[in-house]
Design a protein around this motif. Sequence first.
Motif, PDB file in Angstrom:
ATOM      1  N   ILE A   5      -7.148   9.667  -6.101  1.00 23.60           N
ATOM      2  CA  ILE A   5      -6.857   8.379  -6.578  1.00 23.60           C
ATOM      3  C   ILE A   5      -6.610   8.352  -8.049  1.00 23.60           C
ATOM      4  O   ILE A   5      -5.514   8.037  -8.589  1.00 23.60           O
ATOM      5  CB  ILE A   5      -7.901   7.254  -6.212  1.00 23.60           C
ATOM      6  CG1 ILE A   5      -8.122   6.919  -4.850  1.00 23.60           C
ATOM      7  CG2 ILE A   5      -7.896   6.033  -7.250  1.00 23.60           C
ATOM      8  CD1 ILE A   5      -6.723   6.185  -4.291  1.00 23.60           C
ATOM      9  N   ALA A   6      -7.419   9.286  -8.850  1.00 16.58           N
ATOM     10  CA  ALA A   6      -7.147   9.425 -10.304  1.00 16.58           C
ATOM     11  C   ALA A   6      -6.010  10.269 -10.518  1.00 16.58           C
ATOM     12  O   ALA A   6      -5.270   9.801 -11.495  1.00 16.58           O
ATOM     13  CB  ALA A   6      -8.442  10.243 -10.798  1.00 16.58           C
ATOM     14  N   ALA A  20       6.683   6.329  -4.042  1.00 15.44           N
ATOM     15  CA  ALA A  20       6.593   7.119  -2.882  1.00 15.44           C
ATOM     16  C   ALA A  20       7.133   8.664  -3.294  1.00 15.44           C
ATOM     17  O   ALA A  20       6.399   9.709  -3.092  1.00 15.44           O
ATOM     18  CB  ALA A  20       6.980   6.555  -1.845  1.00 15.44           C
ATOM     19  N   ALA A  21       8.225   8.657  -4.102  1.00 13.48           N
ATOM     20  CA  ALA A  21       8.945  10.058  -4.322  1.00 13.48           C
ATOM     21  C   ALA A  21       7.915  10.732  -5.268  1.00 13.48           C
ATOM     22  O   ALA A  21       8.173  11.964  -5.142  1.00 13.48           O
ATOM     23  CB  ALA A  21      10.280   9.672  -4.735  1.00 13.48           C
ATOM     24  N   GLU A  23       0.834  -1.258  -0.190  1.00 12.72           N
ATOM     25  CA  GLU A  23       0.195  -0.110   0.274  1.00 12.72           C
ATOM     26  C   GLU A  23       0.806   1.347   0.056  1.00 12.72           C
ATOM     27  O   GLU A  23       1.727   1.346   0.833  1.00 12.72           O
ATOM     28  CB  GLU A  23      -0.850  -0.070   1.075  1.00 12.72           C
ATOM     29  CG  GLU A  23      -1.852   1.216   1.358  1.00 12.72           C
ATOM     30  CD  GLU A  23      -2.502   1.213   2.487  1.00 12.72           C
ATOM     31  OE1 GLU A  23      -2.811   2.270   2.994  1.00 12.72           O
ATOM     32  OE2 GLU A  23      -3.053   0.166   2.889  1.00 12.72           O
ATOM     33  N   ILE A  24       0.576   2.053  -0.962  1.00  9.21           N
ATOM     34  CA  ILE A  24       1.369   3.349  -0.920  1.00  9.21           C
ATOM     35  C   ILE A  24       0.311   4.642  -0.556  1.00  9.21           C
ATOM     36  O   ILE A  24       0.892   5.753  -0.263  1.00  9.21           O
ATOM     37  CB  ILE A  24       1.992   3.637  -2.399  1.00  9.21           C
ATOM     38  CG1 ILE A  24       2.830   4.677  -2.376  1.00  9.21           C
ATOM     39  CG2 ILE A  24       1.056   3.854  -3.479  1.00  9.21           C
ATOM     40  CD1 ILE A  24       4.085   4.478  -3.041  1.00  9.21           C
ATOM     41  N   ASP A  35      -0.084  12.987   0.236  1.00  9.32           N
ATOM     42  CA  ASP A  35       0.131  11.914   1.472  1.00  9.32           C
ATOM     43  C   ASP A  35       0.383  10.583   1.156  1.00  9.32           C
ATOM     44  O   ASP A  35      -0.306   9.888   0.542  1.00  9.32           O
ATOM     45  CB  ASP A  35      -0.905  12.342   2.440  1.00  9.32           C
ATOM     46  CG  ASP A  35      -0.958  13.617   3.003  1.00  9.32           C
ATOM     47  OD1 ASP A  35       0.031  14.192   3.047  1.00  9.32           O
ATOM     48  OD2 ASP A  35      -1.923  13.945   3.401  1.00  9.32           O
ATOM     49  N   VAL A  36       1.785  10.219   1.435  1.00  7.78           N
ATOM     50  CA  VAL A  36       2.103   8.842   1.097  1.00  7.78           C
ATOM     51  C   VAL A  36       1.970   7.876   2.491  1.00  7.78           C
ATOM     52  O   VAL A  36       2.600   8.408   3.527  1.00  7.78           O
ATOM     53  CB  VAL A  36       3.462   8.833   0.514  1.00  7.78           C
ATOM     54  CG1 VAL A  36       3.824   7.363   0.232  1.00  7.78           C
ATOM     55  CG2 VAL A  36       3.514   9.465  -0.837  1.00  7.78           C
ATOM     56  N   SER A  37       1.495   6.781   2.330  1.00 11.87           N
ATOM     57  CA  SER A  37       1.447   5.665   3.409  1.00 11.87           C
ATOM     58  C   SER A  37       2.651   5.026   3.461  1.00 11.87           C
ATOM     59  O   SER A  37       2.531   3.965   4.516  1.00 11.87           O
ATOM     60  CB  SER A  37       0.037   5.149   3.682  1.00 11.87           C
ATOM     61  OG  SER A  37      -0.091   4.371   2.511  1.00 11.87           O
TER      62      SER A  37
END
Length: 71
Positions: free
Chosen positions: A13-14, A59-60, A3-4, A68-70
């Motif tokens: 999301i889009a 993520a980068a 999960e990212i 926001d990245v998880s």
Amino acid sequence: MKEILRTNDPTVIAFATALLRGEGIECFVMDVHMSALEGSIGILPRRMMVRREEVFRAAAILRDNELDVSA
């Protein structure tokens, strides 16, 4: 797959999908059809998954575009 990103906002999301696919990173959105269980009110977040080998790069890319990245 890892999960990212997790969000309730379909526009995020889009946008994230377009960013990642534009860089050649395949992503998969989970929990898309959960709206049938929640009554289409959007309370359950959707999760974006990428391959483990691409987590750092994905993520980068998302952080560079202020998401926001998880991971």
